[in-house]
Design a protein around this motif. Structure first.
Motif, PDB file in Angstrom:
ATOM      1  N   GLN A  29       0.810  -1.218   0.000  1.00  0.00           N
ATOM      2  CA  GLN A  29       0.000   0.000   0.000  1.00  0.00           C
ATOM      3  C   GLN A  29       0.851   1.281   0.000  1.00  0.00           C
ATOM      4  OE1 GLN A  29      -3.599  -0.798   2.795  1.00  0.00           O
ATOM      5  NE2 GLN A  29      -2.292  -2.633   2.910  1.00  0.00           N
ATOM      6  N   GLY A  30       2.140   1.115  -0.376  1.00  0.00           N
ATOM      7  CA  GLY A  30       2.988   2.272  -0.570  1.00  0.00           C
ATOM      8  C   GLY A  30       3.503   2.907   0.697  1.00  0.00           C
ATOM      9  N   ILE A  31       3.479   2.173   1.812  1.00  0.00           N
ATOM     10  CA  ILE A  31       3.982   2.678   3.082  1.00  0.00           C
ATOM     11  C   ILE A  31       5.349   2.061   3.338  1.00  0.00           C
ATOM     12  CG2 ILE A  31       3.621   2.700   5.583  1.00  0.00           C
ATOM     13  CD1 ILE A  31       0.639   2.891   5.042  1.00  0.00           C
ATOM     14  N   GLY A  32       6.356   2.893   3.460  1.00  0.00           N
ATOM     15  CA  GLY A  32       7.721   2.405   3.611  1.00  0.00           C
ATOM     16  C   GLY A  32       8.051   2.086   5.052  1.00  0.00           C
ATOM     17  N   LEU A  33       8.208   0.809   5.352  1.00  0.00           N
ATOM     18  CA  LEU A  33       8.703   0.363   6.647  1.00  0.00           C
ATOM     19  C   LEU A  33      10.090  -0.246   6.441  1.00  0.00           C
ATOM     20  CD1 LEU A  33       5.591  -1.370   8.310  1.00  0.00           C
ATOM     21  CD2 LEU A  33       6.276   1.043   8.357  1.00  0.00           C
ATOM     22  N   PRO A  34      10.952  -0.198   7.445  1.00  0.00           N
ATOM     23  CA  PRO A  34      12.304  -0.733   7.275  1.00  0.00           C
ATOM     24  C   PRO A  34      12.296  -2.250   7.123  1.00  0.00           C
ATOM     25  CG  PRO A  34      11.937  -0.152   9.566  1.00  0.00           C
ATOM     26  CD  PRO A  34      10.739   0.339   8.810  1.00  0.00           C
ATOM     27  N   TYR A  35      13.158  -2.762   6.262  1.00  0.00           N
ATOM     28  CA  TYR A  35      13.287  -4.214   6.123  1.00  0.00           C
ATOM     29  C   TYR A  35      14.575  -4.538   5.411  1.00  0.00           C
ATOM     30  CZ  TYR A  35      11.918  -3.990   1.163  1.00  0.00           C
ATOM     31  OH  TYR A  35      11.869  -3.738  -0.182  1.00  0.00           O
ATOM     32  N   GLY A  36      14.990  -5.795   5.551  1.00  0.00           N
ATOM     33  CA  GLY A  36      16.168  -6.285   4.853  1.00  0.00           C
ATOM     34  C   GLY A  36      15.871  -7.619   4.211  1.00  0.00           C
ATOM     35  N   CYS A  37      15.988  -8.698   5.017  1.00  0.00           N
ATOM     36  CA  CYS A  37      15.904 -10.052   4.467  1.00  0.00           C
ATOM     37  C   CYS A  37      14.488 -10.497   4.139  1.00  0.00           C
ATOM     38  CB  CYS A  37      16.515 -11.036   5.465  1.00  0.00           C
ATOM     39  SG  CYS A  37      15.569 -11.174   7.011  1.00  0.00           S
ATOM     40  N   ILE A  87       1.159  -0.008  15.924  1.00  0.00           N
ATOM     41  CA  ILE A  87       2.556  -0.428  16.006  1.00  0.00           C
ATOM     42  C   ILE A  87       3.463   0.799  16.003  1.00  0.00           C
ATOM     43  CG2 ILE A  87       2.077  -2.644  14.907  1.00  0.00           C
ATOM     44  CD1 ILE A  87       3.313  -1.572  12.323  1.00  0.00           C
ATOM     45  N   ASP A  88       4.596   0.651  16.640  1.00  0.00           N
ATOM     46  CA  ASP A  88       5.609   1.716  16.696  1.00  0.00           C
ATOM     47  C   ASP A  88       6.850   1.215  15.964  1.00  0.00           C
ATOM     48  OD1 ASP A  88       7.148   3.886  17.239  1.00  0.00           O
ATOM     49  OD2 ASP A  88       7.193   3.635  19.424  1.00  0.00           O
ATOM     50  N   VAL A  89       7.060   1.722  14.766  1.00  0.00           N
ATOM     51  CA  VAL A  89       8.191   1.310  13.931  1.00  0.00           C
ATOM     52  C   VAL A  89       8.573   2.496  13.060  1.00  0.00           C
ATOM     53  CG1 VAL A  89       6.700   0.373  12.111  1.00  0.00           C
ATOM     54  CG2 VAL A  89       9.040  -0.478  12.342  1.00  0.00           C
ATOM     55  N   ARG A  90       9.844   2.602  12.771  1.00  0.00           N
ATOM     56  CA  ARG A  90      10.324   3.729  11.974  1.00  0.00           C
ATOM     57  C   ARG A  90       9.794   3.643  10.551  1.00  0.00           C
ATOM     58  NH1 ARG A  90      16.393   3.622  12.210  1.00  0.00           N
ATOM     59  NH2 ARG A  90      16.301   2.278  10.380  1.00  0.00           N
ATOM     60  N   GLU A  91       9.289   4.750  10.040  1.00  0.00           N
ATOM     61  CA  GLU A  91       8.872   4.806   8.651  1.00  0.00           C
ATOM     62  C   GLU A  91      10.033   5.276   7.782  1.00  0.00           C
ATOM     63  OE1 GLU A  91       4.838   6.348   7.758  1.00  0.00           O
ATOM     64  OE2 GLU A  91       4.710   6.679   9.926  1.00  0.00           O
ATOM     65  N   VAL A  92      10.018   4.848   6.532  1.00  0.00           N
ATOM     66  CA  VAL A  92      11.107   5.164   5.601  1.00  0.00           C
ATOM     67  C   VAL A  92      10.522   5.912   4.416  1.00  0.00           C
ATOM     68  CG1 VAL A  92      12.975   4.230   4.202  1.00  0.00           C
ATOM     69  CG2 VAL A  92      12.304   3.070   6.314  1.00  0.00           C
ATOM     70  N   ALA A  93      10.906   7.177   4.291  1.00  0.00           N
ATOM     71  CA  ALA A  93      10.411   7.978   3.172  1.00  0.00           C
ATOM     72  C   ALA A  93      11.141   7.599   1.894  1.00  0.00           C
ATOM     73  CB  ALA A  93      10.615   9.460   3.468  1.00  0.00           C
ATOM     74  N   GLY A  94      10.447   7.642   0.785  1.00  0.00           N
ATOM     75  CA  GLY A  94      11.081   7.446  -0.514  1.00  0.00           C
ATOM     76  C   GLY A  94      10.932   6.058  -1.095  1.00  0.00           C
ATOM     77  N   ALA A 192      13.297  -6.177  -8.318  1.00  0.00           N
ATOM     78  CA  ALA A 192      14.023  -5.063  -7.695  1.00  0.00           C
ATOM     79  C   ALA A 192      13.227  -3.767  -7.925  1.00  0.00           C
ATOM     80  CB  ALA A 192      15.429  -4.933  -8.295  1.00  0.00           C
ATOM     81  N   PRO A 193      13.536  -2.701  -7.157  1.00  0.00           N
ATOM     82  CA  PRO A 193      14.513  -2.640  -6.067  1.00  0.00           C
ATOM     83  C   PRO A 193      13.872  -3.033  -4.742  1.00  0.00           C
ATOM     84  CG  PRO A 193      13.635  -0.463  -6.441  1.00  0.00           C
ATOM     85  CD  PRO A 193      12.968  -1.369  -7.450  1.00  0.00           C
ATOM     86  N   LEU A 194      14.690  -3.544  -3.844  1.00  0.00           N
ATOM     87  CA  LEU A 194      14.211  -3.986  -2.539  1.00  0.00           C
ATOM     88  C   LEU A 194      15.126  -3.431  -1.449  1.00  0.00           C
ATOM     89  CD1 LEU A 194      13.578  -7.714  -3.535  1.00  0.00           C
ATOM     90  CD2 LEU A 194      11.815  -5.979  -3.185  1.00  0.00           C
ATOM     91  N   GLY A 195      14.588  -3.347  -0.222  1.00  0.00           N
ATOM     92  CA  GLY A 195      15.394  -2.947   0.920  1.00  0.00           C
ATOM     93  C   GLY A 195      15.278  -1.481   1.279  1.00  0.00           C
ATOM     94  N   THR A 196      15.621  -1.171   2.515  1.00  0.00           N
ATOM     95  CA  THR A 196      15.563   0.212   3.012  1.00  0.00           C
ATOM     96  C   THR A 196      16.945   0.690   3.458  1.00  0.00           C
ATOM     97  OG1 THR A 196      14.918  -0.636   5.194  1.00  0.00           O
ATOM     98  CG2 THR A 196      13.148   0.047   3.721  1.00  0.00           C
ATOM     99  N   PHE A 197      17.974   0.092   2.895  1.00  0.00           N
ATOM    100  CA  PHE A 197      19.351   0.500   3.167  1.00  0.00           C
ATOM    101  C   PHE A 197      19.774   1.445   2.053  1.00  0.00           C
ATOM    102  CE2 PHE A 197      24.009  -0.234   2.939  1.00  0.00           C
ATOM    103  CZ  PHE A 197      24.353   0.084   4.244  1.00  0.00           C
TER     104      PHE A 197
END
Length: 343
Positions: A29-37, A87-94, A192-197
């Protein structure tokens, strides 16, 4: 029946279907939450369940401990909602602004850079261009449906092939193929692209870049992207490896130190070979950062590589050397082995 999820910090809401991971629903739904694996191994998506009930799926105990679970923390990549949630989690813009795509590619070249490292270059179809943020990764989709993740070492502004740095993991189905049977012009498919790094360009803080092994790949993309955009923030790269030969693009990093203003490079070896004649820094790479910068309160840190390095750096930097927890960005190179003993 779908459940409502509310993000505590922003008040934004989205819906999650039964049995759908919370992270998956947010990204859909276009909401950026942090993630990796995205498989419960790295801990990048960790946050707190303020209210409501979840079911936590299988995960690595190093990514989410029992103590953290009792304190209401969760890994949202493998947590499903049982009720409405806050939930309390950092959002990631972009992140949500860039479309994730599935594309074919052709192997353009395979260049051996060390005994166990190759630089793989992938050619996209004519007139195709992949939009991504420097530091993000792609996932190969193999014929059996399994996936393998690799960071893109190419800065997004560059024309031409996508570059990956692949370390051989003996017995690994994909890397055995890369180092054995793969040849130029082979066709692969990836998502791709994937990840919030990726580099947070809105900040003016000095940057510590921390890499071990092929964790250098996304760092390369970040450095070259920053240089292209004339981002003048002080930037220091600490790249750790066992022996000199494992710093497979050391000359490139040394070239950056000569040519990029405010950029420093600190190579660190944990087990230098006598034949190397190594006179540089030794020991654990994250300890070299602490020796140089005992107060990290005014910095941002971008760490990529072996999970033990990333976890040690995050713990020591944030608990003992003043780094704000929300200024530590990580891409931990996890694999199926990291989930061998899930909880």
């Amino acid at each position: 029946m779908a459940f409502n999820v509310t993000l505590k910090q922003s008040g934004r809401q989205f819906q999650v279907e039964p049995d759908e991971p919370v992270l998956t629903a947010a990204l859909r739904q276009g909401i950026g939450l942090p993630y990796g694996c995205k498989n419960g191994a790295c801990g990048s998506c960790k946050g707190t369940v303020v209210s409501g009930q979840i079911e936590q799926g299988a995960h690595s105990s190093s990514a989410l401990s029992n103590d953290e679970r009792t304190r209401g923390m969760a890994l949202f990549c493998c947590a499903t909602a049982q009720t409405d949630l806050e939930i309390d989690v950092r959002e990631v813009a972009g992140v949500g602004d860039i479309q994730v795509r599935k594309l074919p590619c052709r192997v353009m070249s395979i260049e051996r850079k060390a005994d166990d490292v190759v630089v793989l270059k992938l050619q996209l179809p004519a007139n195709e261009r992949l939009q991504y943020l420097a530091g993000q990764y792609l996932e190969f989709v193999l014929k059996d449906g399994s996936r393998r993740s690799y960071s893109m070492a190419t800065a997004p502004h560059e024309e031409g092939p996508i570059e990956l740095h692949i370390r051989h993991m003996p017995g690994g189905k994909f890397t055995d193929h890369v180092f054995g049977a793969m040849k130029e012009r082979d066709i692969l498919r990836f998502e791709a692209p994937l990840g919030t790094f990726f580099l947070r360009e809105e900040s003016d803080k000095p940057i510590v870049l921390l890499a071990s092994g092929t964790g250098f790949a996304p760092i390369k993309a970040i450095v070259e992207h920053a240089a292209f955009k004339n981002i003048g923030r002080p930037m220091t790269l600490y790249w750790g490896a066992r022996q000199r030969k494992d710093l497979y693009l050391m000359e490139l990093a040394e070239q950056w130190a000569k040519n990029i203003p405010n950029f420093r490079f600190v190579p660190v070896l944990s087990e230098p070979d006598a034949a190397d004649g190594w006179s540089g820094r030794t020991g654990f790479v994250h300890r070299a950062v602490i020796e140089d910068l005992p107060d990290l309160s005014g910095y941002q840190v971008y760490a990529c590589g072996a999970p033990v390095m990333v976890e040690s750096a995050q713990r020591d930097f944030t608990q003992h050397h003043g780094l704000p927890a929300d200024e530590f960005y990580a891409d931990s190179f996890t694999s199926a082995a990291d989930l061998a003993n899930p909880v």
